[in-house]
Design a protein around this motif. Structure first.
Motif, PDB file in Angstrom:
ATOM      1  N   UNK B 110       0.834  -1.205   0.000  1.00  0.00           N
ATOM      2  CA  UNK B 110       0.000   0.000   0.000  1.00  0.00           C
ATOM      3  C   UNK B 110       0.868   1.253   0.000  1.00  0.00           C
ATOM      4  N   UNK B 111       0.511   2.222  -0.842  1.00  0.00           N
ATOM      5  CA  UNK B 111       1.315   3.450  -0.918  1.00  0.00           C
ATOM      6  C   UNK B 111       0.409   4.667  -0.857  1.00  0.00           C
ATOM      7  N   UNK B 112       0.996   5.788  -0.522  1.00  0.00           N
ATOM      8  CA  UNK B 112       0.280   7.068  -0.545  1.00  0.00           C
ATOM      9  C   UNK B 112       0.729   7.880  -1.756  1.00  0.00           C
ATOM     10  N   UNK B 113       2.035   7.813  -2.011  1.00  0.00           N
ATOM     11  CA  UNK B 113       2.569   8.516  -3.180  1.00  0.00           C
ATOM     12  C   UNK B 113       3.113   7.476  -4.144  1.00  0.00           C
ATOM     13  N   UNK B 114       3.332   7.870  -5.383  1.00  0.00           N
ATOM     14  CA  UNK B 114       3.829   6.923  -6.374  1.00  0.00           C
ATOM     15  C   UNK B 114       5.261   6.516  -6.017  1.00  0.00           C
ATOM     16  N   UNK B 115       5.715   5.333  -6.465  1.00  0.00           N
ATOM     17  CA  UNK B 115       7.060   4.865  -6.122  1.00  0.00           C
ATOM     18  C   UNK B 115       8.155   5.822  -6.612  1.00  0.00           C
ATOM     19  N   UNK B 116       9.361   5.561  -6.127  1.00  0.00           N
ATOM     20  CA  UNK B 116      10.523   6.403  -6.401  1.00  0.00           C
ATOM     21  C   UNK B 116      10.734   6.683  -7.892  1.00  0.00           C
ATOM     22  N   UNK B 117      10.485   5.639  -8.700  1.00  0.00           N
ATOM     23  CA  UNK B 117      10.773   5.749 -10.132  1.00  0.00           C
ATOM     24  C   UNK B 117      10.034   6.908 -10.781  1.00  0.00           C
ATOM     25  N   UNK B 118       8.945   7.367 -10.164  1.00  0.00           N
ATOM     26  CA  UNK B 118       8.150   8.434 -10.773  1.00  0.00           C
ATOM     27  C   UNK B 118       8.631   9.828 -10.381  1.00  0.00           C
TER      28      UNK B 118
END
Lengths: 410, 549
Positions: B110-118
């Motif tokens: 589960x995430x709140x913000x998009x992963x690092x790659x973005x």
């Protein structure tokens, strides 16, 4: 001697059949009982009155189903009207095609000419990358899409009873949907952002108009498969010194021929966009010709002339639904003409048209008339299919894209 | 007088007559080597032999040249199709998360913000969002209240769900249009991408490590040689079926979200789910396995960028499931559809459920009803989970996902109130995420020249493979019904032997399992005499080109 012929002479089935016939016609024998009883003062009652049960009337039960049942189509239906309305739906075509459409919409036709601005824009060459993408779209619609639905039955006129294996593939509805949407997406991607921001694109919206023509009530119900609208009405500068095809005389055919009269209809016209929406002005309407869905009332195959008639009635419906919303239901001659672009396609052939709507009064053939500029039968490609296991696209015609682009940017 | 009188020569007989003189056997020159070469010592237990047999099958499938032939090869063992666990995109029973995670081998984060790659796309997205914000507000308002539409309601799904999906679809189309039109000038990859409306996504794979059904154990008990192998693993075929509102695809694949080596990270290990799928509510159905990412093999744009799905099915779920399980259902839908689409794409690159992918694939999935949007980013690291590989394979797939976020608060007087710019930014970042050329070989298991059947030169073979592949993919019912043991037979013949005097002709009386029929166990199409090759061809049946696996 064999016994069976003798025995068969007394055929028991035959006897039974005759017996039923005789018994069925039996006449009751007068026994004289009734008279005797009457003499004695006994009332004779008919036996059947006691045998027959009186039918019990059950009240209709309201069944709660998964969806609301449609109301029965009778005189109590809220949409029932006494006067029949001659209705043209988008799945029907006119018997006389373009000529009949001309009479119904009081339109003169400029065949083979489009407004000069469109012709100018259509000549602008598109980059090669765009044409590559158009080819991809054509292949995607005809070859690479994964839809596998039953296609129409194949019939060989020489041996009509022969059953060919049923082929599964891309239906004409899906093919048109994919190709036209992808073409429009490409046009939008290659246009300036000012142009795209002022436009709006919707799929599958309905427009209806009801009007009077020489005492007959006529309704057109049309479906725009794609409707491009803009924030200001589209305008065309037009030439008037073109040879127009005047409104023909259809005699002995009446103009309402092959329009089935309906008693269930709404009297008012409808245009899908609310007037409060800023981008409500119709710009270009795309009409699909799906051969499996569009047919004549009398089951004869649809002719090319009839297909051309569809474009005109379609454009007229949307333009006048919009005009009626703008100027009111009872307007006759419009203060300024309403223009609309129309593209009809069966994925391969493209029919382009521009309608100049000057009047909503379609009585007679005199007075103000509407004008239909059209350029028909442009082929986007000759054939595109799986040919012996290989995807094929033959003779791509790059001019068609120019016209589509010009229509969008006009 | 002649006993036999013929006017012809017997060329065939000539060939069979051996010549009366003989050769001396040529001596092998290299028969002796300096050190002895022994054949490898093999474990000859049944288990090991079966393991090796499977290995050869997988190798044979790997060596097949074309995508279509590989798909036929997957279906070769079953004439009536595999008994597949059906994972429909829209049918999600209560508490399906453990099963879906195990069957797709997916670790959910589960995430709140998009992963690092973005993060590198942040700046450009910040520029784009203010430009498109007002347009998107207008579009949502128009679609919700400004247009009159007549929806056609079909029976089978609830009316509310269908209406929600229809509205969501029109909003999604508008937002896609606005974002792509804006981004075409800014990033290069958007122009050539293709957008499919309602494509057909299907995927087929095998899942091992599940409990053995009682029926199978019972069947094994009757044979002596299976006594020690009662609880040996069996595969469960799984078929995913789905149809997003919209799918965007391009020629190049997306960049991996995390390095491929991370796939073996033990943190991503997924809990085993060994119960029968029916315990959750997933049913089984006889089908030919089909892998379809929305287009047939040969299309130019083979890699998915983004797919948008509806969530009308949430409305059809029972109230008692509660909001927590509804959230789980959305995650399940995202994992199923992302895995399904990527697996189908991987199949078109020449990998199958038996031959693992050699590089990761990535897709982005959005689930929406127009107002609530949940965003998912999925990285496919492995597709092998058949049989013992379920335990042995160290790799897992990764899914990043948000909770449903509101794109706007309300619509008042035809105006959208409270547009969520952060969500819009994430959505724009999905579009901005540019696919990239990979440096490794993309199709190692396909032929060098021949990658799809259209490349085959032999006309007959090409046509046959193409039509057979499509026929299997269509899953048309066979001309005869499926074999079946009637209920009266079950009672009077199998459970109680009351009809011992009758001739034993039914498959179960002859010890035959009619479902264990191979795809090629049928008479090939007959060639009528008039159509046979001239002169006097004895070939009665047409040639078939089933892959030899």
């Amino acid at each position: 001697m064999r016994l069976s012929p003798v025995l068969r002479r007394q055929h028991i089935d035959f006897m039974f059949k005759k017996h039923w016939l005789v018994q069925g016609k039996r006449i009751p024998i007068e026994t004289g009982a009734e008279e005797k009883l009457k003499k004695k003062g006994i009332k004779v009652e008919d036996a059947l009155e006691f045998i027959k049960e009186k039918p019990v009337k059950h009240e209709r039960i309201q069944i709660v189903g998964p969806y609301e049942r449609p109301l029965p189509l009778d005189e109590n239906h809220p949409e029932y009207k006494e006067i029949p309305c001659y209705t043209l739906k988008h799945t029907n075509v006119l018997l006389e095609g373009l000529s009949q459409a001309q009479v119904l919409t009081k339109t003169i036709v400029a065949d083979g000419t489009l407004p000069p601005k469109i012709e100018e824009l259509a000549q602008l060459p598109a980059p090669a990358a765009i044409h590559e993408n158009v080819k991809k779209a054509i292949l995607s619609a005809n070859v690479f899409d994964c839809e596998q639905k039953k296609l129409p039955k194949i019939k060989d006129p020489n041996r009509p009873a022969y059953n060919f294996p049923r082929i599964l593939g891309i239906t004409d509805r899906r093919r048109n949907q994919i190709l036209t949407n992808k073409l429009l997406q490409l046009v939008e991607k290659s246009s300036d952002s000012d142009v795209t921001q002022s436009k709006y694109v919707v799929n599958d919206v309905e427009s209806n108009i009801t009007f009077n023509k020489e005492g007959d009530l006529i309704q057109f119900q049309e479906l725009s498969h794609i409707l491009v609208t803009s924030n200001k009405p589209v305008k065309h500068s037009v030439e008037n010194d073109i040879p127009f095809v005047e409104i023909p005389d259809l005699f002995p055919v009446k103009h309402t021929v092959t329009l089935p009269p309906e008693h269930f209809y709404k009297e008012d016209s409808s245009y899908p966009f609310q007037p409060s929406v800023s981008v409500c002005h119709p710009h270009t309407t795309w009409l699909h010709y799906n051969a499996t869905e569009v047919s004549n009332v009398y089951e004869t195959p649809v002719t090319p002339h009839q297909i051309l008639g569809r474009s005109l009635t379609h454009a007229f419906t949307i333009a006048s639904a919009y005009a009626k919303q703008l100027y009111g239901e009872d307007t006759k001659d419009l203060p300024e003409p309403v223009y609309i672009n129309c593209i009809q396609t069966d994925a391969q052939n493209y029919h382009f048209g521009v309608l100049e709507l000057n009047t909503l009064d379609v009585d007679g053939t005199e007075g103000t008339k509407n004008v239909w500029y059209c350029k028909n039968n442009l082929k986007l490609y000759d054939s595109s299919r799986y040919f012996s296991g290989m995807p094929v696209l033959e003779n791509y015609n790059n001019k068609v894209y120019g016209y589509i682009n010009a229509f969008y940017n006009s | 007088m002649h006993l036999i009188k013929v006017h012809r020569t017997f060329s065939k007989i000539k060939g069979t007559v051996t010549r009366p003189y003989s050769h001396a056997a040529a001596l092998e020159q290299n028969e002796y080597t300096s050190s002895p070469h022994y054949p490898p010592i093999l474990d000859m237990s049944i288990r090991a032999r079966k393991f090796r047999e499977r290995g050869t099958l997988h190798r044979k499938i790997q060596q097949i040249n074309t995508v279509e032939a590989k798909q036929i090869a997957l279906n070769m063992p079953r004439y009536y199709g595999w008994k597949c666990v059906m994972l429909h995109e829209n049918i999600i029973p209560y508490n399906a998360m453990p099963l879906v995670q195990c069957y797709t081998r997916t670790h959910f984060m589960p995430i709140e913000k998009l992963p690092e790659a973005y993060s590198e796309l942040n700046e450009l997205a910040d520029v784009v969002v203010p430009e498109i914000k007002s347009q998107i507000e207008d579009a949502i308002a128009i679609e919700s209240a400004g247009i009159q539409r007549n929806y056609t309601i079909t029976p089978g799904m609830s009316e509310a769900a269908q209406k929600e999906d229809a509205l969501a679809k029109s909003i999604v189309k508008q937002i896609n249009r606005i974002i792509t039109n804006n981004l075409t000038d800014k990033v290069a990859h958007i122009l050539s991408t293709q957008v499919d409306y309602d494509p057909r996504h299907e995927a087929f794979w095998f899942v091992g490590g599940v409990d053995i059904p009682r029926k199978v154990i019972k069947w094994r008990q009757q044979y002596n040689w299976l006594k020690g192998r009662l609880f040996e693993n069996i595969d469960r075929p799984v078929q995913y079926l789905g149809s997003p509102f919209l799918a965007v695809r391009s020629r190049l694949p997306l960049k991996p979200l995390v390095p491929h080596s991370e796939a073996e990270n033990p943190d991503f290990k997924v809990q085993k789910f060994s119960y029968a799928p029916i315990t959750v509510g997933y049913r089984e159905h006889y089908r030919h396995g089909a892998n379809m990412p929305g287009f047939w093999p040969g299309d130019y744009d083979e890699f998915g960028l983004l797919s948008v799905h509806g969530r009308g099915h949430i409305l059809a779920r029972k109230q008692s499931y509660g909001p927590e399980d509804n959230l789980g259902a959305l995650h399940c839908q995202a994992m199923k559809s992302s895995f399904g689409w990527l697996l189908a794409q991987a199949n078109y690159q020449g990998f199958t459920t038996y031959n693992d992918i050699t590089y990761p694939l990535v897709t982005q999935t959005v689930i929406t009803n127009g107002q609530l949007w949940s965003l998912y980013a999925y990285q496919l690291n492995t597709i092998v989970m058949h049989n013992e590989q379920m335990h042995l394979n160290p790799k897992h797939n990764i899914c990043f996902g948000t909770t449903p976020l509101k794109l706007y608060e309300t619509i008042e007087n035809g105006k959208v109130k409270g547009l969520n710019e952060d969500l819009l930014k994430m959505l724009v970042q999905f579009y901005l995420n540019a696919p990239e050329e990979r440096e490794h070989e993309m199709k190692p298991y396909l032929g060098k020249e021949m990658k799809v059947v259209a490349d085959i030169e032999d006309d007959n073979k090409r046509e046959w493979l193409e039509s057979t592949f499509k026929h299997l993919a269509s899953n048309r019912p066979r001309h005869n019904l499926l074999p079946e043991t009637y209920l009266w037979e079950q009672i009077y013949k199998i459970e109680h032997n009351t009809r011992f005097f009758e001739a034993k002709r039914r498959p179960f009386e002859c010890g035959i399992n009619p479902f264990k029929r191979r795809l090629d166990e049928h008479l090939p199409p007959y060639i009528p005499k008039a159509l046979r090759a001239f002169p006097k061809s004895k070939k009665k049946f047409e040639k078939t080109y089933y892959p030899k696996v």
